[in-house]
Design a protein around this motif. Structure first.
Motif, mmCIF file in Angstrom:
data_model
loop_
_atom_site.group_PDB
_atom_site.id
_atom_site.type_symbol
_atom_site.label_atom_id
_atom_site.label_comp_id
_atom_site.label_asym_id
_atom_site.label_seq_id
_atom_site.Cartn_x
_atom_site.Cartn_y
_atom_site.Cartn_z
ATOM 1 N N PRO A 175 -94.809 -27.578 54.469
ATOM 2 C CA PRO A 175 -96.503 -27.062 54.461
ATOM 3 C C PRO A 175 -96.717 -26.781 53.233
ATOM 4 O O PRO A 175 -98.056 -27.255 53.518
ATOM 5 N N ASN A 176 -95.617 -27.393 52.239
ATOM 6 C CA ASN A 176 -96.721 -27.978 50.842
ATOM 7 C C ASN A 176 -97.877 -29.156 51.428
ATOM 8 O O ASN A 176 -99.255 -28.804 50.975
ATOM 9 N N TYR A 177 -96.909 -29.580 51.738
ATOM 10 C CA TYR A 177 -98.390 -31.581 52.153
ATOM 11 C C TYR A 177 -98.841 -30.832 53.407
ATOM 12 O O TYR A 177 -100.525 -30.980 53.566
ATOM 13 N N PHE A 178 -98.802 -30.262 53.967
ATOM 14 C CA PHE A 178 -99.837 -29.304 54.805
ATOM 15 C C PHE A 178 -100.952 -28.958 54.410
ATOM 16 O O PHE A 178 -102.326 -29.221 55.263
ATOM 17 N N GLY A 179 -100.829 -28.162 53.410
ATOM 18 C CA GLY A 179 -101.609 -27.475 52.848
ATOM 19 C C GLY A 179 -102.950 -28.459 51.711
ATOM 20 O O GLY A 179 -103.239 -28.092 52.157
ATOM 21 N N GLU A 180 -101.678 -29.544 51.791
ATOM 22 C CA GLU A 180 -102.422 -30.690 50.307
ATOM 23 C C GLU A 180 -103.834 -31.452 51.756
ATOM 24 O O GLU A 180 -105.109 -31.518 51.307
ATOM 25 N N MET A 181 -103.326 -32.038 52.809
ATOM 26 C CA MET A 181 -104.264 -31.611 54.085
ATOM 27 C C MET A 181 -105.725 -31.382 54.023
ATOM 28 O O MET A 181 -106.812 -32.217 54.461
ATOM 29 N N LEU A 182 -105.224 -30.185 54.312
ATOM 30 C CA LEU A 182 -105.967 -29.300 54.726
ATOM 31 C C LEU A 182 -107.545 -29.311 53.658
ATOM 32 O O LEU A 182 -108.580 -29.540 53.579
ATOM 33 N N VAL A 183 -106.526 -29.821 52.279
ATOM 34 C CA VAL A 183 -107.977 -29.755 50.906
ATOM 35 C C VAL A 183 -108.465 -30.401 50.440
ATOM 36 O O VAL A 183 -110.127 -30.668 51.120
ATOM 37 N N TRP A 184 -107.968 -31.811 51.161
ATOM 38 C CA TRP A 184 -108.947 -32.641 51.526
ATOM 39 C C TRP A 184 -109.376 -33.031 52.614
ATOM 40 O O TRP A 184 -111.098 -33.506 52.361
ATOM 41 N N TRP A 185 -109.096 -32.255 53.695
ATOM 42 C CA TRP A 185 -109.884 -32.762 54.776
ATOM 43 C C TRP A 185 -111.414 -31.132 54.888
ATOM 44 O O TRP A 185 -112.209 -31.985 55.101
ATOM 45 N N GLY A 186 -110.734 -30.503 53.983
ATOM 46 C CA GLY A 186 -111.687 -29.652 54.040
ATOM 47 C C GLY A 186 -113.566 -29.892 52.794
ATOM 48 O O GLY A 186 -114.297 -29.821 53.464
#
Length: 267
Positions: A175-186
């Motif tokens: 889940p931490n990696y998914f959160g990091e992806m969301l940060v940068w796509w955001g």
């Protein structure tokens, strides 16, 4: 600005590599990663030809908050553990060790492509900023929550040989990696108005979050952790992996019980 970003990123990582190689230490690797993002974000602000807008300041703060949170956690973790086993086969081989730092410098420069290609034109006059901001906030929250739950789980001696299965880890193995992806796509979505007159640049800037996503999914993120976890936790990991989504948080799968095996009757 793209060349400037690459040179600054390379310079910061070269300095930290020299320290790490001379001292044979792992304690500066995670610090250099977050610090490079932080410096490049501030560099973007300083390099503006005019006074920054409120939106440009907020974009920089989005990167700073993410970098300070992640960097603080990773530095605290390495100080507590004392060693990063990813570098066990590299510390005594400077040329091999250097490849990690070069990859890290290139990674940061590519992930920051939205800033390099559109920060000076960033505007806050379309609904995209709300979608991007919401995605960034969700990613930062998920990444923070995941790391906190994992740290507390690992702090208990009885969990030493068990995979993390509580909190967001119940619904995703990473889940931490998914959160990091969301940060940068955001962040990319929030900056879309900057490329309204040039959609090609928007696609080029998307290589930043896309590269990070590919890196975590197929190169240095999930594959290495999955392999290490399978070796460390054995059957416990196999059972956890069989019922849990690999990346996107999702409902826990219920495994069908194996049908009973009846012994064959002798005729």
């Amino acid at each position: 600005m793209l060349l400037e970003f690459f040179l600054v990123s390379l310079g910061i990582n070269a300095v930290f590599f020299a320290c790490a190689a001379l001292l044979r230490t792992d304690k500066v690797t995670d610090l250099s990663y977050s610090l490079t993002f932080l410096v490049l974000a501030i560099w973007s602000l300083i390099g503006l030809p005019a006074e920054p807008t409120l939106w440009q300041v907020l974009l920089v703060l989005m990167v700073l908050l993410w970098a300070l949170r992640l960097g603080g956690y990773l530095v605290y973790r390495i100080l507590a553990t004392g060693v990063d086993h990813r570098f066990d086969r590299m510390r005594d081989k400077p040329l091999v060790f250097a490849r990690f730092w070069i990859l890290q410098a290139v990674t940061v420069a590519i992930v920051m492509l939205p800033f390099a290609l559109g920060f000076d034109r960033a505007r806050a006059d379309t609904p995209w900023i709300w979608l991007g901001g919401a995605l960034w906030l969700a990613g930062l929250w998920l990444e923070t929550w995941s790391d906190l739950v994992k740290y507390r789980f690992r702090a208990k001696p009885e969990n030493v040989n068990q995979p993390v299965t509580t909190g967001p880890w119940r619904y995703s193995r990473h889940p931490n990696y998914f959160g990091e992806m969301l940060v940068w796509w955001g962040i990319w979505l929030a900056m879309l108005p900057a490329w309204q007159a040039d959609p090609g640049l928007a696609l080029l800037a998307a290589l930043g979050p896309f590269f990070l996503t590919i890196l975590l999914l197929f190169v240095s993120g999930i594959p290495l952790l999955e392999k290490a976890a399978a070796a460390r936790y054995g059957a416990a990991w196999e059972a956890y992996a069989a019922r849990t989504s690999i990346l996107v948080p999702w409902f826990v799968r219920r495994l069908s019980p194996s049908p009973p095996v009846h012994p064959k009757r002798k005729k």
